[in-house]
Design a protein around this motif. Structure first.
Motif, PDB file in Angstrom:
ATOM      1  N   ALA A 197      34.945  37.328  51.349  1.00  0.00           N
ATOM      2  CA  ALA A 197      35.185  36.170  50.478  1.00  0.00           C
ATOM      3  C   ALA A 197      35.467  36.574  49.042  1.00  0.00           C
ATOM      4  O   ALA A 197      35.046  37.626  48.571  1.00  0.00           O
ATOM      5  N   GLU A 198      36.152  35.699  48.370  1.00  0.00           N
ATOM      6  CA  GLU A 198      36.398  35.879  46.944  1.00  0.00           C
ATOM      7  C   GLU A 198      35.061  36.007  46.227  1.00  0.00           C
ATOM      8  O   GLU A 198      34.085  35.374  46.610  1.00  0.00           O
ATOM      9  N   GLY A 199      35.049  36.830  45.192  1.00  0.00           N
ATOM     10  CA  GLY A 199      33.800  37.052  44.459  1.00  0.00           C
ATOM     11  C   GLY A 199      33.107  38.340  44.845  1.00  0.00           C
ATOM     12  O   GLY A 199      32.180  38.772  44.178  1.00  0.00           O
ATOM     13  N   ASN A 200      33.561  38.989  45.942  1.00  0.00           N
ATOM     14  CA  ASN A 200      32.974  40.269  46.320  1.00  0.00           C
ATOM     15  C   ASN A 200      33.676  41.412  45.599  1.00  0.00           C
ATOM     16  O   ASN A 200      34.787  41.259  45.089  1.00  0.00           O
ATOM     17  N   SER A 201      33.017  42.577  45.602  1.00  0.00           N
ATOM     18  CA  SER A 201      33.525  43.706  44.815  1.00  0.00           C
ATOM     19  C   SER A 201      34.757  44.349  45.424  1.00  0.00           C
ATOM     20  O   SER A 201      35.626  44.842  44.721  1.00  0.00           O
ATOM     21  N   GLU A 211      40.052  46.702  43.885  1.00  0.00           N
ATOM     22  CA  GLU A 211      39.238  46.230  45.008  1.00  0.00           C
ATOM     23  C   GLU A 211      39.337  47.132  46.228  1.00  0.00           C
ATOM     24  O   GLU A 211      38.564  47.011  47.160  1.00  0.00           O
ATOM     25  N   LYS A 215      26.523  44.540  42.316  1.00  0.00           N
ATOM     26  CA  LYS A 215      27.944  44.177  42.262  1.00  0.00           C
ATOM     27  C   LYS A 215      28.712  45.070  41.296  1.00  0.00           C
ATOM     28  O   LYS A 215      28.225  45.446  40.250  1.00  0.00           O
ATOM     29  N   ASP A 216      29.958  45.346  41.662  1.00  0.00           N
ATOM     30  CA  ASP A 216      30.820  46.141  40.796  1.00  0.00           C
ATOM     31  C   ASP A 216      31.634  45.192  39.922  1.00  0.00           C
ATOM     32  O   ASP A 216      32.697  44.740  40.321  1.00  0.00           O
ATOM     33  N   LEU A 251      31.999  44.752  52.437  1.00  0.00           N
ATOM     34  CA  LEU A 251      30.761  43.999  52.450  1.00  0.00           C
ATOM     35  C   LEU A 251      30.961  42.612  51.868  1.00  0.00           C
ATOM     36  O   LEU A 251      31.584  42.464  50.833  1.00  0.00           O
ATOM     37  N   ASP A 252      30.405  41.599  52.542  1.00  0.00           N
ATOM     38  CA  ASP A 252      30.267  40.285  51.921  1.00  0.00           C
ATOM     39  C   ASP A 252      28.902  40.299  51.244  1.00  0.00           C
ATOM     40  O   ASP A 252      27.872  40.146  51.888  1.00  0.00           O
ATOM     41  N   GLU A 253      28.933  40.509  49.945  1.00  0.00           N
ATOM     42  CA  GLU A 253      27.669  40.669  49.209  1.00  0.00           C
ATOM     43  C   GLU A 253      26.806  39.410  49.291  1.00  0.00           C
ATOM     44  O   GLU A 253      25.582  39.476  49.325  1.00  0.00           O
ATOM     45  N   ASP A 254      27.486  38.258  49.347  1.00  0.00           N
ATOM     46  CA  ASP A 254      26.737  37.000  49.459  1.00  0.00           C
ATOM     47  C   ASP A 254      25.928  36.945  50.756  1.00  0.00           C
ATOM     48  O   ASP A 254      24.860  36.339  50.800  1.00  0.00           O
ATOM     49  N   ALA A 311      38.380  41.671  48.588  1.00  0.00           N
ATOM     50  CA  ALA A 311      38.080  40.246  48.555  1.00  0.00           C
ATOM     51  C   ALA A 311      39.350  39.400  48.582  1.00  0.00           C
ATOM     52  O   ALA A 311      40.420  39.864  48.209  1.00  0.00           O
ATOM     53  N   CYS A 320      32.619  51.241  46.222  1.00  0.00           N
ATOM     54  CA  CYS A 320      32.817  50.643  44.906  1.00  0.00           C
ATOM     55  C   CYS A 320      31.515  50.457  44.142  1.00  0.00           C
ATOM     56  O   CYS A 320      31.491  50.509  42.924  1.00  0.00           O
ATOM     57  N   PHE A 321      30.404  50.207  44.848  1.00  0.00           N
ATOM     58  CA  PHE A 321      29.155  49.926  44.123  1.00  0.00           C
ATOM     59  C   PHE A 321      28.686  51.165  43.370  1.00  0.00           C
ATOM     60  O   PHE A 321      28.299  51.101  42.230  1.00  0.00           O
TER      61      PHE A 321
END
Lengths: 437, 463
Positions: free
Chosen positions: B51-55, A301, A203-204, A146-149, B58, A306-307
């Protein structure tokens, strides 16, 4: 390993009853006595009998997955209507997600088999969506990572209507795509189990545990709180719809569905061949492959769920799903058969089956699911773990510095190599080829 | 004449007899290890990075072209340019860049542009859909925490000079030259005053370990840089930089043979295409004046993939099986091979090669393979030229690509766009694009009857 006295007794017992053993040989029964006597036992089911059971099993499995997702969705609806949900409201949703996830994981063994879950020509999961190509259900239900953003951006972007699934779906995939065939595209993941998981846990950021989103993230007083709730509701409701669409393809009450083609007497060998190939791909590629890549990579990672930090359940229930097809029993909680019938093992003679059943069971039992009570509704896994099982959390054991890392290495080898090899051999014994991919 | 039964085994003992959409995506038949490392490598090859910054998973970016190996090498197969228009949504082709008139004094390789580096990365993190870029490559709406603007974008059209090829027996084929137009990010100074560029499509994955197993002495034996035998075919080794051993060695991978081995090729692609740092290339790919790129990169532990992941992907790319040839007893195919030899296509496309010893990998060692390449550079004439030197390769030189698997690309990838930039629509156009040292072979093809041309193509489709 059962103790030796039990074995001797069962040998004696089967000698006495040998005349009736073969005809009584039913799904899930213990063949170790025959093994000690060096006997073979012929296949106890025809391919058609097995295929009928497989179709029933698929229908039953997706029905349960839909039911558990519906229970989650109903609770999410209540949650959505609450302008200031409490921590216990959020915990309730997390528990229901864990349960819904377990019953879905058990269906994963139906993947890669040319069936409705991941074949877009069998079932286009969003035929009226804004993405022009047909879309299989699996990607919408279960895509990762997942791209959390992207999820946060969607919720944060006032230009979108979060109450409409179509608008969310319209953002999946690169909207600047040319006419290239799949999978030549960059996809973003906005729907399915993992975005729901992200919304519930957050987020983890912990090196040892799960995400820890505050319930206040969903409060009206918080920026985006209401939109976050609505988004959660929209994608959870659609999860139920997608599972229902798959279930319908296996429903014996429906006509013109995939089940009908699958069971057509002209297609018996094609259907059995697809199941062998699919399970082989699932073992090497997904259950013993993708999900366990972290064992070599050793980076936290790589943790799949993971969450919620429920990754061990991924392996446990994936194994259970394979076991269900192999034995013909439908089981979620260990040792509780909800229904029975002839499994894939029953179209093979006893010798042709090899050690597959015990290999699947071993690879399942290694994952002692050790979720805390607040995260699990599954009472079978609250007790202490048997010796030799993985008691550490997955994101700890994934590091070679962890004393239990070797268990993960062994189970990866057991699934991806030993079991896969034996499975390919079993298929070959009755004329089916499983090509590794 | 009956076909040689060994002909089918294009990839030696590891050849997989399979012809369907998964033809390029299977392990060698003789894989002797337990398969775990292969599966692991495959999974990282297929992995979609975020992207960087994800759990989880990344490391994508800060700038990148696509999010996974598999995106460009779909089904482990071949990438293609779009029919026309933007490359933004069309993975499978990328643009290499370099300064004009200079090469690196240490490596001898091309030098990246000050503001844009050695490759145009047309995507950046922190602006994921539903957001998008404006015409200045800034993110529209709110941006993610590590927003990094892309370097620009490129569009292609096929409206350049046309090349007309006539057949002696009648008929002509018109070839369209691609034109690339650049839209540079003005934040980095916009268009460079001068630059070289080279479009490169993603090649197929099967058989790379076998190509790596071809002994240097064999390749050097084929080389004839001064054309001492006066057959019109030279063949030159590209001496390129080995980043691990810090010295110049024989190059054999890439469209210009600019990579020495798979270990470097793979980690170079991880960094250049996806933005993933690795043990060999541990520093993010951010030209100095791309400040957002540098800032975004600083928050992450580098390298983003461990040595064991890099090694698994390397193992995987070595051991993907070459699919067997098909239709071997078809008389047209048999005749087609004779024609292939008679017009001397085999001067560069070597039909039979013996691999050497690969320590620890008997699967690849001492195998008779049919790669149809010599791995050497050849002058292919001005019409195919990119004008961009790459180590010892000049702007007209290209490495002979292997032809195994050619006949299955359509089935795996749904297209048959060939040559380095995918300009050729199918095998016939690809042959007709050949120039320079290949003039004689191409002319030989143009002099064939229609029937013989069709037989030659049927032969190539059987590969």
């Amino acid at each position: 390993m059962r103790n030796i006295h039990t074995k001797i007794l069962s040998v004696l017992f089967s000698i006495l009853l040998f005349g009736s053993l073969i005809s009584c040989e039913g799904p899930g029964s213990d063949n170790s006595a025959a093994a000690l006597l060096g006997l073979d036992i012929p296949a106890s089911a025809t391919k058609s009998q097995f295929l009928n059971r497989y179709a029933d099993l698929a229908f039953e499995s997706y029905t349960q997955a839909e039911l558990d997702a519906s229970t989650l969705a109903a609770a999410v609806t209540t949650f959505d209507s609450n302008t200031n949900p409490s921590a216990s409201d959020l915990t309730n949703l997390r528990n229901l997600w864990v349960k819904a996830r377990a019953s879905y994981l058990v269906t994963e063994a139906f993947r890669f088999s040319q069936g409705p879950i991941d074949t877009d020509t069998v079932l286009d999961c969003e035929p009226t969506g804004s993405v022009s190509q047909p879309h299989d259900c699996e990607g919408l239900l279960n895509a990762w990572p997942l791209d959390e953003d992207a999820v946060d951006s969607y919720i944060n972007d006032g230009g979108n209507s979060v109450t409409s699934f179509a608008s969310i779906y319209g953002e999946i995939g690169d909207t600047n795509l040319g006419g290239e065939p799949e999978p030549q595209e960059d996809k973003i993941v906005l729907t399915g189990y993992h975005p729901i998981e992200y919304l519930l846990w957050g987020k983890d950021t912990s090196s040892t545990g799960a995400g820890n989103r505050a319930a206040s993230d969903f409060a009206d007083a918080t920026t985006d709180g209401a939109r976050r709730r609505h988004y959660l509701k929209t994608i959870t409701d659609r999860l139920v719809v997608h599972l229902g669409l798959i279930k319908d393809q296996w429903d014996p009450a429906n006509t013109g569905n995939y089940r009908e083609t699958f069971l057509d007497s002209a297609n018996v060998n094609i259907s059995v061949g697809n199941i062998f190939q699919g399970l082989g791909s699932f073992m090497a590629g997904e259950w013993g492959g993708e999900r366990l890549t972290g064992v070599i990579g050793e980076t936290q990672e790589e943790e799949h769920s993971c969450f919620s930090d429920t990754t061990k359940a991924d392996f446990y229930y994936d194994a259970q799903g394979v076991l269900n097809i192999w034995t013909g029993n439908y089981t979620i909680q260990k040792g509780v058969n909800i229904s029975t019938g002839p499994g894939l093992s029953n179209i093979l003679s006893f010798r042709q089956q090899g050690a597959i059943q015990s290999e699947i069971e071993s690879s399942r039992n290694i994952f002692c699911i050790n979720l805390s009570d607040t995260e699990s509704e599954d009472p079978n896994f609250r007790t202490s773990c048997p010796s030799g099982s993985l008691t550490h959390r997955f994101d700890q054991a994934i590091s070679s510095a962890d004393s239990q890392h070797g268990i993960l290495v062994n189970v990866q080898r057991l699934i991806g190599s030993t079991l896969n090899r034996d499975f390919v051999a079993a298929a070959a014994a009755i004329g089916f080829s499983v090509v590794p991919e | 004449m009956a076909p040689d039964p060994g002909e089918a085994f294009s990839g030696g003992y590891g050849t997989r007899f399979i012809s369907n959409p998964t033809s390029f995506d299977t392990p060698v038949v003789n894989l002797s290890s337990d398969g775990i490392q292969f599966n692991t490598g495959n999974n990282f090859f297929n992995r979609a990075w975020v992207a960087e910054g994800n759990s989880a998973s990344a490391g994508l970016g800060p700038t990148f072209n696509t999010s996974s190996c598999q995106n460009c090498h779909a089904g482990d197969g071949r990438g293609a340019p779009p029919d026309s228009g933007s490359l933004f949504g069309s993975v499978g082709i990328l643009i290499r860049l370099s300064k004009v008139g200079v090469s690196d004094p240490t490596t001898g390789g091309p030098v990246g542009l000050d503001s844009f580096g050695l490759q145009l990365n047309h995507k950046g993190i922190g602006c994921t859909s539903p957001l998008s870029y404006d015409s200045n490559f800034n993110c529209i709406g709110s941006t993610g925490p590590n927003f990094t603007p892309p370097e620009g974008n490129v569009s292609v059209s096929y409206t350049g000079t046309t090349v007309v090829r006539n057949y002696t027996s009648g008929g002509t084929v018109t070839l369209n030259t691609p034109i690339y137009s650049f839209n540079w990010n003005v934040n980095f100074g916009g268009a460079p005053s001068s630059f070289h560029f080279s479009p490169r499509t993603a090649p197929i994955i099967p058989g790379l370990g076998l190509l790596e197993a071809i002994p240097e002495s064999t390749i050097l034996g084929w080389a004839d840089p001064t054309d001492s035998n006066a057959d019109g075919i030279s063949g030159k080794v590209n001496m390129v930089w080995d980043a691990k051993n810090q010295k110049k060695v024989l190059g054999r991978f890439g469209w210009k043979a600019n990579e020495p081995n798979l270990f470097q090729q793979n980690q170079g692609a991880f960094l250049g295409d996806i933005g993933i740092t690795s043990p060999l290339f541990p520093t993010d790919n951010c030209p100095t004046n791309q400040t957002q790129c540098s800032a975004a990169a600083s928050g992450t532990v580098d390298p983003e993939i461990t040595a064991s992941i890099a090694e698994s992907v390397n193992f995987y790319t070595k051991l993907v099986a070459v699919p067997a040839r098909r239709n071997l007893s078809d008389q047209d195919v048999i005749d087609g091979k004779t024609i292939f030899l008679s017009i001397k296509c085999d001067a560069c496309h070597k039909p039979l090669v013996l691999t050497g010893n690969v320590p620890g990998l008997p699967e690849l060692s001492y195998q008779y393979i049919k790669p149809y390449t010599d791995l050497l550079l050849h002058d292919m004439g001005p019409e195919l030229a990119d004008g961009r030197p790459d180590f010892d390769a000049d702007g007209q030189e290209w490495r002979t690509p292997p032809l195994w698997g050619l006949g299955l690309i359509q089935q795996v990838n749904g297209h048959l766009k060939l040559m380095h930039d995918g300009r050729a629509n199918g095998i016939e156009e690809a042959i007709l694009w050949h120039g320079g040292e290949a003039d004689a072979a191409r002319t030989g093809f143009q002099n064939l009857s229609l029937t013989d041309r069709q037989k030659l193509i049927k032969f190539l489709e059987s590969l």
